[in-house]
Design an enzyme around this catalytic site. Structure first.
Site, PDB file in Angstrom:
ATOM      1  N   GLY A  33      19.388  -1.153  13.203  1.00 27.70           N
ATOM      2  CA  GLY A  33      19.100  -1.748  14.510  1.00 27.70           C
ATOM      3  C   GLY A  33      17.772  -1.287  15.049  1.00 27.70           C
ATOM      4  N   GLU A  34      17.614  -1.459  16.361  1.00 22.93           N
ATOM      5  CA  GLU A  34      16.376  -1.107  17.042  1.00 22.93           C
ATOM      6  C   GLU A  34      16.624   0.082  17.961  1.00 22.93           C
ATOM      7  OE1 GLU A  34      13.293  -2.562  16.724  1.00 22.93           O
ATOM      8  OE2 GLU A  34      14.118  -3.798  15.124  1.00 22.93           O
ATOM      9  N   SER A  36      14.364   3.265  20.421  1.00 30.59           N
ATOM     10  CA  SER A  36      13.135   3.310  21.203  1.00 30.59           C
ATOM     11  C   SER A  36      11.968   3.462  20.235  1.00 30.59           C
ATOM     12  CB  SER A  36      13.179   4.480  22.183  1.00 30.59           C
ATOM     13  OG  SER A  36      13.294   5.694  21.497  1.00 30.59           O
ATOM     14  N   GLY A  38      10.957   1.921  17.595  1.00 32.26           N
ATOM     15  CA  GLY A  38      10.936   1.459  16.219  1.00 32.26           C
ATOM     16  C   GLY A  38      12.284   1.029  15.683  1.00 32.26           C
ATOM     17  N   SER A  39      12.269   0.564  14.414  1.00 27.50           N
ATOM     18  CA  SER A  39      13.491   0.127  13.745  1.00 27.50           C
ATOM     19  C   SER A  39      14.144   1.314  13.040  1.00 27.50           C
ATOM     20  CB  SER A  39      13.166  -0.962  12.716  1.00 27.50           C
ATOM     21  OG  SER A  39      12.542  -2.056  13.351  1.00 27.50           O
ATOM     22  N   LYS A  55      13.923   6.370  11.148  1.00 27.34           N
ATOM     23  CA  LYS A  55      13.297   5.539  12.181  1.00 27.34           C
ATOM     24  C   LYS A  55      11.865   5.255  11.741  1.00 27.34           C
ATOM     25  CE  LYS A  55      14.010   6.267  16.615  1.00 27.34           C
ATOM     26  NZ  LYS A  55      13.938   6.763  18.017  1.00 27.34           N
ATOM     27  N   ASP A 145      17.828  10.028  29.467  1.00 28.32           N
ATOM     28  CA  ASP A 145      18.277   8.661  29.161  1.00 28.32           C
ATOM     29  C   ASP A 145      19.703   8.690  28.613  1.00 28.32           C
ATOM     30  OD1 ASP A 145      17.965   5.939  29.206  1.00 28.32           O
ATOM     31  OD2 ASP A 145      16.929   5.804  27.286  1.00 28.32           O
TER      32      ASP A 145
END
EC number: 2.7.11.1
Length: 493
Positions: A33-34, A36, A38-39, A55, A145
């Protein structure tokens, strides 16, 4: 002699491994997935056979923030924090090798099962999360976060804190921060007000995350994020929509997290002694929901592959028939979406768009191909300002993304624009807030005039928010252009 799979965990990549090309050290298996910046991919470390997460971050992304993330992960050594193994530069990408958590994030599990969590499940996850926060706060680090999308579970059910893209460290010279950073709905009042904050800002976010796990979405998720930013500092602390569904212990735990005065808010260490956490069950109770979520994910992946193969066959037939290539929108056609159902109480069904909301705000979403395509099209890789003024609020990416999504649909949104322009013209100048804050004149207005003013208040605020956003972007864009120009010049040398 065949080498057995090691029981000891990979601690760190060897110097020899770090001098090789990453493809020589790892077999990349699939995209997860994605995250923060990058993939994120699943890979196997060839030498040990251990599964890791990688990542891949484009170097055009904000390197200062990425280096900060790596630095924070390097300093952490806790069972409750995702481990960092090493990093590589490959062409235009930075590869960050991290611990793999096979069950994905808590928000992934909610989305895949289309169910919220029970109190027992929430308590068990919160216990591990609090231990991770206690460790970070002891190290004088703020995550900044905390949300369900940044709490990862391994296949055994152990929760670990992840995604340090906006984490910060407290130092003696900077004991409190005054930058707005994070995701709007989870932000503490003192963070929004920019009055300085410390580690207990994470505790507020944990309280919001508790409600998110119980109800499927955070408070204020149904309203515009900018309006939420105004409401969080001014309104009383949020509570459950149906408090009668939850025990007194859980309600009290959330209440202690969501104290508006940070000086009176409980710490992670104190909350670990709360009865709701002290009575939490072992991680084994999470295995059934993890197995269910992973089975659903595997079935959806198989269905997607089958649909893609069928579409490939159809496109080949169309090409043979008409001698022209027919482009198929395989990603949008093959992506599974949860049905829209109820969103109340424990073990109830939730709307898919409430959890998908988080993907727009920085939460990793497993195999969400259609959203990934949208992000690639509008180029909104998370970027925080690197100027001395402090990082850019992450929630502004949400508004940028919404703007870029709306651009292809200008005709469809013509009525909305017309309504906005009409609303700008219907408010007389004398309706604006008096600069001196003197509202005595309201006493002289009729009841009907007061009603009209009250009804006009929300549209007026939306207009002010839109004006504020436009002014923000007008100031921000020249800075980004100048930064890009400097980067291009540096690349030419």
């Amino acid at each position: 002699m065949e080498q057995p799979a090691p029981k000891s965990k990979l601690k760190k990549l060897s110097e020899d491994s770090l001098t090789k090309q990453p493809e020589e050290v790892f077999d990349v298996l699939e995209k997860l997935g994605e995250g923060s910046y990058g993939s994120v991919f699943k890979a196997i470390h060839k030498e040990s056979g251990q599964v890791v997460a990688i990542k891949q971050v484009p170097v055009e992304s904000d390197l200062q923030e990425i280096i900060k993330e790596i630095s924070i992960m390097q300093q952490c050594d806790s069972h409750y924090v995702v481990k960092y193994y090493g990093s590589y530069f490959k062409n235009t990408d930075l590869w960050i090798v991290m611990e793999y958590c096979g069950a994905g994030s808590v928000s992934d599990i909610i989305r895949l099962r289309n169910k919220t969590l029970t109190e027992d499940e929430i308590a068990t996850i919160l216990r591990s999360t609090l231990k991770g926060l206690e460790y970070l706060h002891f190290m004088r680090k703020i995550h900044r976060d905390i949300k369900a999308g940044n709490i990862l579970l391994n296949t055994e059910g152990h929760a670990k804190l992840a995604d340090f893209g906006v984490a910060g460290q407290l130092t003696d010279t900077m004991a409190k921060r005054n930058t707005v950073i994070g995701t709007p709905f989870w932000m503490a009042p003192e963070v929004i007000q920019e009055i300085g904050y410390n580690c207990v800002a994470d505790i507020w976010s944990l309280g919001i995350t508790s409600i998110e796990m119980a109800e499927g979405k955070p408070p204020y998720a149904d309203i515009h994020p900018m309006r939420a930013i105004f409401m969080i500092p001014t309104n009383p602390p949020p509570t459950f929509r149906k408090p009668e569904l939850w025990t007194d212990e859980f309600t009290d735990f959330v209440k202690k997290c969501l104290v508006k005065n940070p000086e009176q808010r409980a710490t992670a260490t104190q909350l670990l002694q709360h009865p709701f956490i002290k009575n939490a069950k072992p991680v084994s109770i999470l295995r059934d929901l993890i197995t269910e979520a992973m089975d659903i994910k595997a079935k959806r992946h198989e269905e997607l592959q089958r649909e893609l193969e069928e579409e490939d066959e159809n496109s080949e037939e169309d090409e043979l028939d008409s001698h022209t290539m027919v482009k198929t929108n395989s990603e949008s056609a093959g992506t599974m979406r949860a049905a829209s159902t109820m969103s109340e109480g424990a073990q109830t069904m939730i709307e898919h768009n409430s959890t998908m909301l988080e993907s727009d705000l920085g939460t990793m979403v497993i195999n969400s191909d259609d959203e990934e395509e949208e992000e690639e099209e509008d180029g909104t890789m998370k970027r925080n300002a690197t100027s001395p003024q402090g990082p850019r609020p992450s929630f502004m990416d949400y508004f940028d993304k919404q703007d870029s999504k709306n651009k292809p649909h200008d005709n469809c949104n013509q009525n909305l624009h017309e309504q906005y322009h009409i609303s700008k013209n219907v408010f007389p100048d004398n309706w604006k807030v008096p600069p001196d804050g003197d509202f005595d004149f309201l006493k002289n207005l009729s009841f009907e005039e007061l009603q009209m003013r009250l009804k006009a208040l929300d549209p007026m605020m939306e207009r002010e928010i839109e004006d504020l956003r436009q002014r923000y972007n007008a100031k921000r864009q020249p800075i980004l252009d100048a930064m890009d120009a400097k980067k291009r010049r540096q690349q030419n040398f």
